[in-house]
Structures are given as structure tokens and as C-alpha cells.
Design a protein around this motif. Structure first.
Motif, PDB file in Angstrom:
ATOM      1  N   LYS A 135     -11.181  46.798  49.035  1.00 44.97           N
ATOM      2  CA  LYS A 135     -10.459  46.438  50.265  1.00 44.97           C
ATOM      3  C   LYS A 135      -9.339  45.447  49.948  1.00 44.97           C
ATOM      4  CE  LYS A 135     -11.959  43.433  53.218  1.00 44.97           C
ATOM      5  NZ  LYS A 135     -12.766  42.669  54.151  1.00 44.97           N
ATOM      6  N   GLU A 137      -7.941  44.880  47.051  1.00 46.45           N
ATOM      7  CA  GLU A 137      -6.932  45.522  46.193  1.00 46.45           C
ATOM      8  C   GLU A 137      -5.987  46.378  47.034  1.00 46.45           C
ATOM      9  OE1 GLU A 137      -9.436  47.489  43.341  1.00 46.45           O
ATOM     10  OE2 GLU A 137      -9.323  45.815  41.920  1.00 46.45           O
ATOM     11  N   GLU A 138      -6.527  47.078  48.035  1.00 50.83           N
ATOM     12  CA  GLU A 138      -5.673  47.885  48.931  1.00 50.83           C
ATOM     13  C   GLU A 138      -4.707  46.984  49.705  1.00 50.83           C
ATOM     14  OE1 GLU A 138      -7.950  50.412  51.542  1.00 50.83           O
ATOM     15  OE2 GLU A 138      -8.979  51.361  49.864  1.00 50.83           O
ATOM     16  N   ILE A 139      -5.249  45.879  50.218  1.00 50.82           N
ATOM     17  CA  ILE A 139      -4.403  44.950  50.977  1.00 50.82           C
ATOM     18  C   ILE A 139      -3.315  44.385  50.073  1.00 50.82           C
ATOM     19  CG2 ILE A 139      -4.352  42.737  52.194  1.00 50.82           C
ATOM     20  CD1 ILE A 139      -7.227  43.372  53.154  1.00 50.82           C
ATOM     21  N   ASN A 141      -2.052  45.743  47.318  1.00 48.50           N
ATOM     22  CA  ASN A 141      -1.081  46.820  47.041  1.00 48.50           C
ATOM     23  C   ASN A 141      -0.153  47.021  48.238  1.00 48.50           C
ATOM     24  OD1 ASN A 141      -1.894  47.385  44.445  1.00 48.50           O
ATOM     25  ND2 ASN A 141      -3.395  48.912  45.096  1.00 48.50           N
ATOM     26  N   HIS A 142      -0.729  46.942  49.438  1.00 45.15           N
ATOM     27  CA  HIS A 142       0.090  47.083  50.647  1.00 45.15           C
ATOM     28  C   HIS A 142       1.125  45.964  50.726  1.00 45.15           C
ATOM     29  CE1 HIS A 142       1.091  48.150  54.743  1.00 45.15           C
ATOM     30  NE2 HIS A 142       0.882  46.873  55.105  1.00 45.15           N
ATOM     31  N   GLU A 143       0.695  44.724  50.384  1.00 47.88           N
ATOM     32  CA  GLU A 143       1.625  43.589  50.395  1.00 47.88           C
ATOM     33  C   GLU A 143       2.737  43.771  49.362  1.00 47.88           C
ATOM     34  OE1 GLU A 143       1.797  40.899  52.519  1.00 47.88           O
ATOM     35  OE2 GLU A 143       0.257  42.005  53.623  1.00 47.88           O
ATOM     36  N   TYR A 144       2.381  44.290  48.185  1.00 43.61           N
ATOM     37  CA  TYR A 144       3.414  44.538  47.163  1.00 43.61           C
ATOM     38  C   TYR A 144       4.403  45.610  47.624  1.00 43.61           C
ATOM     39  CZ  TYR A 144       1.299  41.697  43.462  1.00 43.61           C
ATOM     40  OH  TYR A 144       0.828  40.651  42.696  1.00 43.61           O
ATOM     41  N   LYS A 145       3.907  46.651  48.335  1.00 45.28           N
ATOM     42  CA  LYS A 145       4.799  47.698  48.852  1.00 45.28           C
ATOM     43  C   LYS A 145       5.755  47.112  49.896  1.00 45.28           C
ATOM     44  CE  LYS A 145       1.839  51.674  48.059  1.00 45.28           C
ATOM     45  NZ  LYS A 145       0.943  52.668  48.638  1.00 45.28           N
ATOM     46  N   LYS A 146       5.195  46.211  50.740  1.00 44.77           N
ATOM     47  CA  LYS A 146       6.043  45.550  51.734  1.00 44.77           C
ATOM     48  C   LYS A 146       7.132  44.731  51.047  1.00 44.77           C
ATOM     49  CE  LYS A 146       3.880  43.042  54.739  1.00 44.77           C
ATOM     50  NZ  LYS A 146       2.958  42.338  55.670  1.00 44.77           N
ATOM     51  N   ASN A 149      10.161  46.631  50.073  1.00 41.61           N
ATOM     52  CA  ASN A 149      11.007  47.060  51.190  1.00 41.61           C
ATOM     53  C   ASN A 149      11.657  45.897  51.936  1.00 41.61           C
ATOM     54  OD1 ASN A 149      10.239  49.681  50.632  1.00 41.61           O
ATOM     55  ND2 ASN A 149       8.513  49.609  52.042  1.00 41.61           N
TER      56      ASN A 149
END
Length: 193
Positions: A135, A137-139, A141-146, A149
Motif C-alpha cells: 500500500k 509503495e503504491e502511494i 509511486n503515485h506521489e512520484y508520478k504526480k 506532472n
């Protein structure tokens, strides 16, 4: 045992008599044993008796006492009587060994049940930690994707740092639990040998 011992000492001291104790008690606080054979009364008992009473002390199992009585006092003791005493002792010893074996079996089963319960609990904790780790790690990764952008200068880095710290804590917990799990397996394997 203590009360019997004190009574024997008191009787010998008061009556100023040597004493012979005939007992089939097998406890090692009475007897010296060597390679599975009973040698005689413990030397410290003999010394204590002599020191406290100034009398002699001897101790025999029932069959040996009857053999000595037959030999030294020429008392008519049938070999059948001695053999019966030995047979009874053997039966008693077999019962005692069965009881010990039964207790060991119960202890082994209890240990295995406890092992299985601990193993299940640890496995559940490891599974929960792994899910929590996924969970985070997903969060992360999501922050890194943000971050890709958005404008990096306007990005809140504290969120990523906080997530990294949580992941480190989770990793440490996971390693500890896996270490406990491996130790539990080793303990179980060693108990089987």
C-alpha cells in the motif's frame, strides 16, 4: 522424605542404635547410581547420619536386604520371594516409564500446537506487513508520478519523506517477523531431533 529421614535420625540418636533403612524408593537424593545401576546410599547421607547420631547407617533395596539376611543371618528366605520383589519393582518401573513417556508425548503435542499457533500468527503478521508495505509503495509511486506532472519546486516533499520513513519502519518490522518465523522453524526442527 525429609520427615522420614529426621525420624530415623532421632530414633537412632535417642536409642543409640545403628540403623538399616530398607526402601525401594528410587529417587537420586537417596541413592548413588553409576551407569544405570544402584551402587548404594549417598555418601552425604551416611556422613550426615554418623555426624548427627554417632551411629552407623546402611540402606538397601528390599531384595538385597533379603539376600543379605539369608546369607549372613541364615534366615530362610525363599528365592521366589526375592524374585517376586524384583518382578514387582520391574512392573513399577515399567509403569513409571510409561507415565514419563506419556507426559513427554503430551508435552510434545502441546509444543507442536503452540508452534503451529505461533507460526500462524507470525505468518498472518508477515502477510499484513507485506500488504501494508505494498500500500505504501503504491502511494509512494503515485506521489512520484504526480511529481513528474507537476512543478518540482511547488511539490510537497514532506509527503514523500514521510512515506519513505514509513516504508523503512515496515521493512524493519517485516525483517524482524521473518527472523522470528525462521527461529521458530529452527526451534521446531531442533525439538524433533
Amino acid at each position: 522424605d525429609y520427615i522420614v529421614w529426621e525420624q530415623i535420625i532421632l530414633k537412632s540418636k535417642n536409642d543409640k542404635i545403628n540403623t538399616i533403612l530398607v526402601t525401594d524408593d528410587r529417587k537420586e537424593d537417596w541413592w548413588v547410581r553409576f551407569k544405570g545401576k544402584t551402587i548404594g546410599a549417598r555418601p552425604e547421607l551416611i556422613k550426615e547420619f554418623k555426624d548427627r547420631t554417632e551411629q552407623l547407617f546402611h540402606m538397601y533395596r528390599a531384595d538385597r536386604f533379603l539376600e543379605f539376611a539369608r546369607e549372613y543371618f541364615e534366615i530362610d528366605v525363599k528365592q521366589k520371594s526375592i524374585d517376586e520383589i524384583r518382578a514387582l519393582r520391574k512392573l513399577d518401573e515399567e509403569k513409571r516409564l510409561k507415565k514419563i513417556s506419556h507426559k513427554r508425548e503430551i508435552m510434545r503435542k502441546n509444543f507442536e500446537e503452540e508452534f503451529l499457533q505461533n507460526r500462524i500468527q507470525l505468518a498472518d503478521h508477515i502477510n499484513m506487513i507485506e500488504q501494508e508495505k505494498e500500500k505504501y509503495e503504491e502511494i509512494l509511486n503515485h506521489e512520484y508520478k504526480k511529481l513528474k506532472n507537476e512543478d518540482p519546486s511547488a511539490f510537497d516533499w514532506s509527503q514523500i519523506e514521510s512515506l519513505k520513513n514509513e516504508l523503512e519502519i515496515i521493512d524493519t518490522k517485516e525483517r524482524e517477523l521473518k527472523h522470528q518465523f525462521n527461529n521458530l522453524k529452527l526451534e521446531y526442527i531442533n525439538s524433533r531431533n
